[in-house]
Motif scaffolding. Structure first.
Motif, PDB file in Angstrom:
ATOM      1  N   THR A   1       5.097   0.038  -2.390  1.00 38.41           N
ATOM      2  CA  THR A   1       3.977   0.339  -1.506  1.00 38.41           C
ATOM      3  C   THR A   1       3.757   1.846  -1.371  1.00 38.41           C
ATOM      4  N   SER A   2       2.657   2.187  -0.708  1.00 35.22           N
ATOM      5  CA  SER A   2       2.268   3.582  -0.471  1.00 35.22           C
ATOM      6  C   SER A   2       2.168   3.814   1.025  1.00 35.22           C
ATOM      7  N   THR A   3       2.185   5.072   1.417  1.00 39.96           N
ATOM      8  CA  THR A   3       2.137   5.382   2.849  1.00 39.96           C
ATOM      9  C   THR A   3       0.750   5.268   3.472  1.00 39.96           C
ATOM     10  N   GLN A   4      -0.308   5.433   2.664  1.00 40.17           N
ATOM     11  CA  GLN A   4      -1.651   5.662   3.244  1.00 40.17           C
ATOM     12  C   GLN A   4      -2.450   4.405   3.580  1.00 40.17           C
ATOM     13  N   LYS A   5      -1.799   3.240   3.501  1.00 43.11           N
ATOM     14  CA  LYS A   5      -2.574   2.024   3.792  1.00 43.11           C
ATOM     15  C   LYS A   5      -2.007   1.353   5.051  1.00 43.11           C
ATOM     16  N   SER A   6      -1.472   0.144   4.919  1.00 50.63           N
ATOM     17  CA  SER A   6      -1.114  -0.587   6.140  1.00 50.63           C
ATOM     18  C   SER A   6       0.025   0.064   6.930  1.00 50.63           C
TER      19      SER A   6
ATOM     20  N   VAL B   1       2.841  -8.381 -10.608  1.00 51.29           N
ATOM     21  CA  VAL B   1       1.841  -9.171  -9.872  1.00 51.29           C
ATOM     22  C   VAL B   1       1.301  -8.285  -8.760  1.00 51.29           C
ATOM     23  N   THR B   2       0.012  -8.413  -8.464  1.00 47.90           N
ATOM     24  CA  THR B   2      -0.568  -7.687  -7.340  1.00 47.90           C
ATOM     25  C   THR B   2      -0.545  -8.604  -6.132  1.00 47.90           C
ATOM     26  N   HIS B   3       0.108  -8.182  -5.064  1.00 51.35           N
ATOM     27  CA  HIS B   3       0.120  -9.039  -3.872  1.00 51.35           C
ATOM     28  C   HIS B   3      -1.253  -9.070  -3.236  1.00 51.35           C
ATOM     29  N   ASN B   4      -1.813  -7.884  -3.028  1.00 49.50           N
ATOM     30  CA  ASN B   4      -3.077  -7.771  -2.295  1.00 49.50           C
ATOM     31  C   ASN B   4      -3.982  -6.845  -3.107  1.00 49.50           C
ATOM     32  N   GLU B   5      -4.997  -7.416  -3.741  1.00 48.08           N
ATOM     33  CA  GLU B   5      -5.849  -6.618  -4.648  1.00 48.08           C
ATOM     34  C   GLU B   5      -6.988  -5.996  -3.857  1.00 48.08           C
ATOM     35  N   THR B   6      -6.919  -4.693  -3.703  1.00 51.17           N
ATOM     36  CA  THR B   6      -7.861  -3.966  -2.859  1.00 51.17           C
ATOM     37  C   THR B   6      -9.276  -3.957  -3.430  1.00 51.17           C
ATOM     38  N   SER B   7      -9.407  -4.113  -4.740  1.00 47.91           N
ATOM     39  CA  SER B   7     -10.750  -4.091  -5.330  1.00 47.91           C
ATOM     40  C   SER B   7     -11.505  -5.398  -5.087  1.00 47.91           C
TER      41      SER B   7
ATOM     42  N   THR C   1       2.514  -4.147  -3.445  1.00 48.93           N
ATOM     43  CA  THR C   1       2.120  -4.429  -2.064  1.00 48.93           C
ATOM     44  C   THR C   1       1.537  -3.164  -1.427  1.00 48.93           C
ATOM     45  N   VAL C   2       0.890  -2.355  -2.272  1.00 47.46           N
ATOM     46  CA  VAL C   2       0.367  -1.059  -1.811  1.00 47.46           C
ATOM     47  C   VAL C   2      -0.549  -1.235  -0.594  1.00 47.46           C
ATOM     48  N   SER C   3      -1.443  -2.234  -0.642  1.00 46.16           N
ATOM     49  CA  SER C   3      -2.391  -2.338   0.470  1.00 46.16           C
ATOM     50  C   SER C   3      -2.027  -3.440   1.463  1.00 46.16           C
TER      51      SER C   3
ATOM     52  N   LEU D   1       5.450   4.900  -8.506  1.00 50.40           N
ATOM     53  CA  LEU D   1       6.506   3.882  -8.617  1.00 50.40           C
ATOM     54  C   LEU D   1       6.060   2.691  -9.464  1.00 50.40           C
ATOM     55  N   MET D   2       4.749   2.422  -9.500  1.00 52.54           N
ATOM     56  CA  MET D   2       4.262   1.342 -10.377  1.00 52.54           C
ATOM     57  C   MET D   2       4.543   1.717 -11.838  1.00 52.54           C
ATOM     58  N   GLU D   3       4.220   2.956 -12.172  1.00 47.91           N
ATOM     59  CA  GLU D   3       4.458   3.431 -13.538  1.00 47.91           C
ATOM     60  C   GLU D   3       5.968   3.464 -13.817  1.00 47.91           C
TER      61      GLU D   3
ATOM     62  N   SER E   1       2.101   9.013  -4.941  1.00 53.03           N
ATOM     63  CA  SER E   1       1.476   7.864  -4.290  1.00 53.03           C
ATOM     64  C   SER E   1       2.067   6.605  -4.944  1.00 53.03           C
ATOM     65  N   GLY E   2       1.600   5.443  -4.558  1.00 54.33           N
ATOM     66  CA  GLY E   2       2.169   4.199  -5.066  1.00 54.33           C
ATOM     67  C   GLY E   2       2.151   4.093  -6.584  1.00 54.33           C
ATOM     68  N   SER E   3       1.145   4.670  -7.201  1.00 51.10           N
ATOM     69  CA  SER E   3       1.024   4.603  -8.665  1.00 51.10           C
ATOM     70  C   SER E   3       2.273   5.144  -9.355  1.00 51.10           C
TER      71      SER E   3
ATOM     72  N   ALA F   1      -8.863  -4.291 -10.332  1.00 52.43           N
ATOM     73  CA  ALA F   1      -8.736  -2.936 -10.875  1.00 52.43           C
ATOM     74  C   ALA F   1      -7.294  -2.430 -10.901  1.00 52.43           C
ATOM     75  N   PHE F   2      -6.504  -2.768  -9.862  1.00 56.85           N
ATOM     76  CA  PHE F   2      -5.161  -2.192  -9.803  1.00 56.85           C
ATOM     77  C   PHE F   2      -4.181  -2.918 -10.709  1.00 56.85           C
ATOM     78  N   GLY F   3      -4.429  -4.188 -10.972  1.00 59.74           N
ATOM     79  CA  GLY F   3      -3.638  -4.907 -11.973  1.00 59.74           C
ATOM     80  C   GLY F   3      -3.951  -4.356 -13.359  1.00 59.74           C
ATOM     81  N   ASP F   4      -5.236  -4.097 -13.615  1.00 59.04           N
ATOM     82  CA  ASP F   4      -5.629  -3.538 -14.915  1.00 59.04           C
ATOM     83  C   ASP F   4      -4.967  -2.175 -15.129  1.00 59.04           C
ATOM     84  N   ARG F   5      -4.897  -1.415 -14.028  1.00 57.86           N
ATOM     85  CA  ARG F   5      -4.306  -0.078 -14.157  1.00 57.86           C
ATOM     86  C   ARG F   5      -2.814  -0.167 -14.500  1.00 57.86           C
ATOM     87  N   TRP F   6      -2.163  -1.197 -13.986  1.00 59.66           N
ATOM     88  CA  TRP F   6      -0.727  -1.366 -14.307  1.00 59.66           C
ATOM     89  C   TRP F   6      -0.549  -1.624 -15.810  1.00 59.66           C
TER      90      TRP F   6
END
Ligand SMILES: Cc1ncc(COP(=O)(O)O)c(C=O)c1O
Length: 357
Positions: free
Chosen positions: A183-188, A130-136, A162-164, A64-66, A60-62, A84-89
């Motif tokens: 990005t990931s496949t399961q969102k936009s 940087v998180t483009h779109n923070e889903t949390s 740009t996962v979401s 490639l982030m890692e 999943s997107g994580s 949350a997703f910036g913190d996870r990075w």
């Protein structure tokens, strides 16, 4: 009964796209596999407005982030988090022994260009995330303004989550100067979960060459070198099923719906949901930074979100509670992927009925 998903991933997937997942297998070292992967890359370049190479990963997107923070930080990473997703990075960097500092803001507020400038002016960092779109939180960061600041720091590699948002919001990778856009496949994009996609610039490539201990499976340089040498084939066996569906879906997005139309549809749906939220509740993030792909709504009436979702479920719909510390304080409605205005209006009608508006 299947519940129609209005959660920010996974999303509803069109039946014709789902069907492509069951295409019979081909050898992943075949000419057909090369052609499939090349077509996906060509269309992803259009969606991201970039000439950079595209890398695919069966994670999943994580993943490639890692991979990005580990493969491309030679000195120290500045991690800008708005949720949350910036913190996870940041956790990913620390867990991989990558020197990093976390720059946080209050949830619902953005990463500002001033913050980025101040951090980079220290000269300590050679990569930012940087998180483009923070889903949390439902915020979309002002990346155009951040891009202006980044022009002052040409040596810094810019990674953007740009996962979401990718596929639902315009992200002009080359114009912004983003080096690794993930990005990931399961969102936009509107596919099942299981694959990740990123851009990989020359600058990121040159940087990765200087970094030791990049790992193997998630090393972006290994992926890059392999696809150059082996005509777009990948070192490990990829999820060909996702590739079939992604190839089909990208063709629909680029050649049938049209990229600009798709972004406009997302904006239009966002406007309708925001208007509903303002009428009955409040939007959670600062007004000038609202996401085009999901709306995070302040639970000002203190309704039970789980009861609401139960009632929605009985009628065949599902939305999301607030994320983490925002649970019950906010709730989220996603308006992404192939969701149409009629679907949104139907959902809002059902919400009105349940909530007595
Ligand atoms: C903004 C953002 N970044 C990263 C992730 C992690 O992506 P994935 O679940 O594809 O690994 C998510 C998932 O929800 C997300 O919304």
């Amino acid at each position: 009964m299947h519940k129609k998903l209005f959660i920010p991933g996974p999303v509803e997937v069109r039946p014709d796209v789902l069907e492509k997942m069951s295409t019979p297998m081909i050898g992943h070292r075949s000419k057909d596999a090369s052609a499939l992967q090349r077509r996906i890359s060509d269309n992803m370049r259009k969606l991201f407005y970039t000439n950079s190479e595209i890398l695919l990963s069966t994670t999943s997107g994580s993943g490639l982030m890692e991979g990005a923070v580990r493969s491309c930080t030679a000195k120290r990473a500045a991690i800008f988090s708005v949720g949350a997703f910036g913190d996870r990075w940041y956790d990913m960097a620390v867990s991989n022994n990558v020197p990093a500092d976390l720059f946080e803001v209050e949830w619902g507020t953005p990463t500002t260009p001033e913050m980025v400038d101040k951090a980079l002016a220290t000269g300590k960092y050679d990569l930012i995330t940087v998180t483009h779109n923070e889903t949390s939180t439902g915020i979309m960061n002002p990346v155009e303004e951040i891009a202006e600041v980044m022009k002052k720091y040409p040596e810094v590699v810019w990674c953007l989550d740009t996962v979401s948002s990718a596929g639902g919001s315009k992200i002009e990778v080359d114009k912004l100067g983003v080096d690794i856009c993930i990005t990931s496949t399961q969102k936009s994009l509107g596919l099942p979960p299981g694959m990740a996609i990123c851009t990989f610039s020359e600058k990121a490539l040159e940087r990765a060459k200087t970094v030791e201990h990049r790992g193997i499976y998630l090393d972006l340089l290994t992926l890059y070198k392999y696809i150059q040498k082996k005509d777009y084939q990948y070192p490990s066996t990829p999820s060909l099923s996702h590739m079939y569906a992604l190839d089909y879906q990208l063709d629909r997005i680029v050649n049938v719906e049209g990229i600009e139309n798709r972004f406009q549809r997302h904006k239009d749906m966002a406007e309708v949901v925001r208007a509903w939220a303002r009428e009955h509740f409040e939007v959670f993030p600062q007004e000038q930074y609202l996401s085009n792909t999901l709306t995070n709504i302040k639970n000002t009436k203190e309704i039970s979100i789980s009861d609401l979702n139960k009632k929605l479920g009985e009628r065949g719909f599902q939305i999301s509670n607030g994320y983490g510390k925002l649970k019950d304080k906010t709730f989220r409605i996603a308006h992404m992927a192939d969701c149409q205005m009629e679907d949104i209006k139907e959902l809002l009608g059902v919400l009105d009925e349940i909530l007595g508006f």
